[in-house]
Design an enzyme around this catalytic site. Structure first.
Site, PDB file in Angstrom:
ATOM      1  N   ILE A 495      55.634 -10.090  76.484  1.00 51.44           N
ATOM      2  CA  ILE A 495      55.385 -11.530  76.298  1.00 51.44           C
ATOM      3  C   ILE A 495      54.675 -11.848  74.985  1.00 51.44           C
ATOM      4  O   ILE A 495      54.438 -13.015  74.675  1.00 51.44           O
ATOM      5  CB  ILE A 495      54.572 -12.108  77.467  1.00 51.44           C
ATOM      6  CG1 ILE A 495      53.259 -11.343  77.639  1.00 51.44           C
ATOM      7  CG2 ILE A 495      55.380 -12.124  78.742  1.00 51.44           C
ATOM      8  CD1 ILE A 495      52.365 -11.904  78.725  1.00 51.44           C
ATOM      9  N   GLY A 496      54.319 -10.838  74.194  1.00 56.71           N
ATOM     10  CA  GLY A 496      53.664 -11.140  72.927  1.00 56.71           C
ATOM     11  C   GLY A 496      52.983  -9.929  72.345  1.00 56.71           C
ATOM     12  O   GLY A 496      53.189  -8.786  72.791  1.00 56.71           O
ATOM     13  N   SER A 499      45.883  -8.280  68.592  1.00 55.89           N
ATOM     14  CA  SER A 499      45.323  -7.728  67.358  1.00 55.89           C
ATOM     15  C   SER A 499      45.463  -6.221  67.278  1.00 55.89           C
ATOM     16  O   SER A 499      45.351  -5.661  66.204  1.00 55.89           O
ATOM     17  CB  SER A 499      43.836  -8.111  67.258  1.00 55.89           C
ATOM     18  OG  SER A 499      43.128  -7.591  68.372  1.00 55.89           O
ATOM     19  N   PHE A 500      45.700  -5.554  68.419  1.00 58.70           N
ATOM     20  CA  PHE A 500      45.828  -4.096  68.319  1.00 58.70           C
ATOM     21  C   PHE A 500      46.963  -3.558  69.166  1.00 58.70           C
ATOM     22  O   PHE A 500      47.081  -2.365  69.365  1.00 58.70           O
ATOM     23  CB  PHE A 500      44.510  -3.404  68.720  1.00 58.70           C
ATOM     24  CG  PHE A 500      44.271  -3.345  70.212  1.00 58.70           C
ATOM     25  CD1 PHE A 500      44.598  -2.222  70.950  1.00 58.70           C
ATOM     26  CD2 PHE A 500      43.720  -4.418  70.873  1.00 58.70           C
ATOM     27  CE1 PHE A 500      44.381  -2.180  72.315  1.00 58.70           C
ATOM     28  CE2 PHE A 500      43.481  -4.369  72.236  1.00 58.70           C
ATOM     29  CZ  PHE A 500      43.816  -3.254  72.969  1.00 58.70           C
ATOM     30  N   GLY A 501      47.867  -4.416  69.649  1.00 60.70           N
ATOM     31  CA  GLY A 501      48.957  -3.891  70.441  1.00 60.70           C
ATOM     32  C   GLY A 501      49.873  -4.949  70.996  1.00 60.70           C
ATOM     33  O   GLY A 501      49.807  -6.120  70.618  1.00 60.70           O
ATOM     34  N   LYS A 517      47.627  -5.629  77.687  1.00 58.85           N
ATOM     35  CA  LYS A 517      47.761  -5.349  76.259  1.00 58.85           C
ATOM     36  C   LYS A 517      47.647  -3.838  76.049  1.00 58.85           C
ATOM     37  O   LYS A 517      46.645  -3.217  76.409  1.00 58.85           O
ATOM     38  CB  LYS A 517      46.676  -6.074  75.467  1.00 58.85           C
ATOM     39  CG  LYS A 517      46.837  -5.936  73.950  1.00 58.85           C
ATOM     40  CD  LYS A 517      45.622  -6.456  73.201  1.00 58.85           C
ATOM     41  CE  LYS A 517      45.447  -7.929  73.368  1.00 58.85           C
ATOM     42  NZ  LYS A 517      44.324  -8.443  72.520  1.00 58.85           N
ATOM     43  N   ASP A 621      39.547 -14.659  64.397  1.00 61.25           N
ATOM     44  CA  ASP A 621      41.002 -14.812  64.370  1.00 61.25           C
ATOM     45  C   ASP A 621      41.430 -16.014  65.208  1.00 61.25           C
ATOM     46  O   ASP A 621      42.303 -15.915  66.068  1.00 61.25           O
ATOM     47  CB  ASP A 621      41.668 -13.536  64.879  1.00 61.25           C
ATOM     48  CG  ASP A 621      43.141 -13.435  64.453  1.00 61.25           C
ATOM     49  OD1 ASP A 621      43.534 -14.164  63.519  1.00 61.25           O
ATOM     50  OD2 ASP A 621      43.880 -12.642  65.063  1.00 61.25           O
TER      51      ASP A 621
END
Length: 795
Positions: A495-496, A499-501, A517, A621
């Protein structure tokens, strides 16, 4: 016994404050009569009629009324415009009076709730008012030398001159802002004042001892006030070159200055006045006999002229008669058209009452019952003091009072600084005596103290951002469990990305839908180490944070090189997808009210990170793809992989390599590597412009055009007052009561994306503005038309 001495001193100050509380002031102070000196327009609030509308006069023209036909409390005039505070204090209007030949003054609503305002004051161009609920002084317009939104603290006697505004704080100290503010404030540094009135370039007022004190320019002798006993005057009016005052004893007026003859003179001889006002070289007074308005100039040989023969209110109506310190003006209920009363000034003695000598015996008590009460009070106080001393000794002996680390992620409410104080807030510019909390229109320079430790004046009286508490311990999952939940991380569950995966939708055995994630696996390269750091950072932050507008952490997995985080599933995806999807199927976000509500949710989440987490957190971010929407369309901030805690240095910022997303990154952080909470403010400002325009942070305006930032695209149009040109056409033009809401969001966004961090607002102020904008979407009270354009623009 020193109590009688202190009580007497407090009584004198209270009497003085009450004496001037209803008095009309000079160029830019709240009153029921005012002068817009650029065109010689004199206006007043009509008495005895409903509604209490505003009447104006100009030169030889007949008296005329100005719209809207609603009740007003007070009026205040500047150079070419004047403003009126609507009854109740939740809105005010302004009129452009620059066309001297016209009596058609169309109003523009500048402010509409939710704060309740009082003491509305207009200077040359600036507008300010005191928030009746206590946060401080609110500001509109003015150049960059003025605060742009809020000065926190408790103030009274707010008044404005040509390029400055001043007020008195709780310590009876004069505080000033604007280009001449520092100079005026310095002149009053050794004075203890209870009231002040500003002229064009000078200020006069009454000291706590009852004597008249004048400071500032004396080019025309306007500071050469008459000498006399304490408590002699009950009202002051200061113009450009002349000063006038009403004698308390008989209501007659005495004037001085004007640049002509020296000494004082009486423009109306024995006529009694309620108060006087001034603007430029014109001074006007409200007569006591019939409440008509009479005016005169600086030429002592010219007679005074009645300009408004109809009765004008002799004071500001108040709905709470219990707020009157002394008496109530006779027949004031009728004068206020049955919706309030007028407090009469407290008549002070010709000289202050003598203070009892410290060595003098106390006056006899009225009864034995009173004596027993004092005796009991003394005994209880002594016991309490003794217990306090014992407690301190015990603490020192056992070490109980030593500082301990705070583990709660929620800061305690702080109320001591709510009204300002010696240590409250970060200050800026002239008049740094109050905590300047300027949003959305300016921000103070950083303090040399650690700028993330917000002081008492940073509005911690309530946790406006929503519920938060200790976070339950995150669950630890096995890799096998999470692989099963995501069908072995199949593409159909993706689904997206974070920042790290990569992020996958999963379903746990107990039926819970989650977002998982997963970091990219691989050898322990530098890139992998960065992702390991991001994993640990997000796990550390979210394990101790819990807030309605932050995505919640469910658990984690840490096996060999696998690093996974499990979050609450956000059913409606990212804000980015709704704003920039090609099929434009998102009907829920195609309304201005809903878009503003989403921005408010996100701002509350960021405000929590900055102001209530201990230590404060910089997200680093903030972007529309990191603002997620749950099943109820509540927005939540996500992805803390780049987040950092407050800086430990005294420089007020972290110096480090820039990280984040192009288009959202703070220019100071990107160019100078200076990271502060204002870096998150910049990112949110870009998101706000995305929401308003429907454009990506970086986009191509034409198929073959060069990349353009939404900041460069939108800010010039907003600054030029042409907001409609850049609004997202998919939403449609804002309705009559949405126009001001969208404008407020736009102006807030403009200042969020200022190049310099110190010019950006704090998150608490952004939240306040968005709350006001959302309230406007539901409230059309006081709205004139869909073309009602705020004067609080970027001048």
């Amino acid at each position: 016994m020193r109590l009688p001495v202190a009580a007497a001193a407090v009584t004198i100050v209270a009497v003085l404050m009450a004496l001037f509380s209803a008095a009309a002031d000079g160029l830019g102070s709240a009153a029921t009569v005012t002068i817009s000196h650029g065109t010689g327009t004199v206006c007043g609030v009509l008495a005895g009629a409903s509604p209490r509308s505003i009447l104006c006069a100009r030169g030889t023209q007949p008296v005329f009324s100005i719209p809207p036909n609603v009740s007003f409390d007070s009026v205040s005039g500047g150079r070419d415009f004047l403003c009126g505070l609507r009854s109740g204090g939740t809105a005010f209007f302004c009129w452009n009076a620059s066309n001297a030949s016209s009596t058609d003054l169309p109003p523009k609503r500048v402010y509409n709730g939710p704060a309740v305002l009082t003491n509305l004051t207009v200077g040359e161009d600036q507008i300010a008012a005191i928030d009746r609920n206590g946060p401080g002084i609110r500001w509109w317009r003015g150049d960059d030398s003025f605060p742009r939104f809020l000065v926190r603290g408790s103030y009274h006697s707010l008044t404005s001159g040509r390029v400055f505004s001043c007020a008195i704080d709780t310590n009876h100290t004069v505080r000033c802002w604007g280009r001449r503010g520092e100079e005026i404030q310095s002149d009053f540094k050794n004075a203890s004042m209870v009231s002040i009135v500003a002229g064009d370039s000078h200020v006069c007022g009454l000291s706590t001892t009852g004597f008249l004190v004048c400071k500032g320019s004396n080019d025309y002798g306007q500071l050469n006030a008459p000498s006399g006993p304490a408590f002699e005057f009950s009202s002051l009016a200061l113009g450009e070159s002349q000063s006038c005052a009403v004698r308390q004893a008989n209501g007659t007026v005495v004037c001085w200055g004007g640049g002509g003859e020296s000494g004082t003179y009486a423009p109306m001889n024995t006529t009694s006045f309620q108060f006087v006002v001034a603007g430029g070289n014109l001074t006007c007074g409200l007569t006591s006999i019939n409440f008509s308005v009479v005016c005169w100039g600086t030429n002592r040989s010219n007679p005074a002229v009645t300009v408004i023969p109809l009765p004008i209110l002799p004071g500001i109506c108040t709905a709470d008669q219990n707020s009157c310190t002394c008496n109530i003006v006779p027949d004031s209920a009728r004068l206020c058209s049955g919706s309030g009363v007028i407090c009469s000034p407290c008549l002070s003695p010709a000289s202050p009452p003598p203070l009892p000598s410290p060595s003098a015996p106390p006056p006899p008590l009225t009864s034995r019952k009173t004596s027993k009460r004092w005796l009991a009070f003394g005994i209880v106080g002594s016991v309490g003091a003794f217990a306090g001393v014992c407690t301190i000794i015990y603490c020192l002996w056992t070490g109980v009072c030593r500082n301990k680390k705070v583990h709660n992620s929620v800061r305690p409410n702080i109320t001591a600084g709510e009204h300002g104080g010696a240590n409250s807030g970060v200050t800026s510019g002239a008049g740094a005596g109050g905590s300047i909390l300027p949003s959305p229109f300016t921000s103070p320079p950083g303090s040399r103290s650690r700028i993330f430790r917000r002081q008492g004046s940073r509005v911690m009286r309530r946790q406006r951002s929503g519920p938060s508490s200790f976070k339950d311990r995150a669950e630890e999952f096995t890799f096998t469990q999470l692989a099963a939940a995501t069908k072995n991380f199949s593409l159909e569950t993706k689904i997206g990305a974070g920042s790290f995966g990569t992020v996958y939708k999963g379903k746990l055995p107990d039926g819970r839908e989650v977002a998982i994630k997963r970091s990219e696996s691989g050898p322990r390269t530098k890139k992998f180490q960065e992702k390991e750091s991001a994993f640990q950072s997000e796990l550390a932050f979210l394990s101790r944070l819990h807030h309605k507008h932050l995505v919640g952490l469910v658990g984690y997995c840490e096996e060999e090189e696998e690093r996974l985080l499990v979050y609450e599933y956000m059913k409606n995806g990212a804000l980015y997808d709704h704003l920039h999807s090609k099929d434009n199927t998102s009907t829920v976000l195609n309304s201005w009210k809903m878009r503003i509500k989403v921005l408010l949710d996100a701002a509350r989440g960021i405000e929590y990170l900055h102001n209530y987490a201990v230590p404060p957190i910089i997200h680093r971010d903030i972007k529309s793809s990191n603002i997620l929407l749950d099943g109820n369309w509540v927005a939540r901030v996500s992805d803390f992989g780049l987040s950092l805690m407050e800086p430990e240095s005294d420089s007020g910022h972290l110096s480090m390599r820039a990280a984040g997303t192009v288009g959202y990154m703070d220019p100071e952080y990107y160019g100078l590597h200076h990271l502060t909470v204002k870096s998150d403010v910049y990112g949110l400002g870009v998101v706000m412009l995305e929401v308003l325009t429907g454009k990506r942070a970086i986009f191509k305006d034409k198929e073959e055009g060069n990349p353009t930032s939404v900041v460069d695209y939108a800010v010039p149009s907003i600054g030029a007052g042409d907001l409609g040109r850049v609004l997202d056409t998919r939403v449609g033009p804002p309705g009559p009561h949405e126009a001001e809401a969208v404008e407020l969001v736009a102006y807030t966004a403009v200042h969020c994306v200022s190049l310099e961090g110190r010019e950006r607002p704090f998150m608490a102020d952004i939240v306040a503005n968005l709350e006001s904008a959302l309230a406007l979407c539901d409230d059309s009270r006081g709205s004139i038309s869909s073309n009602s354009i705020s004067l609080a623009s970027v001048d």
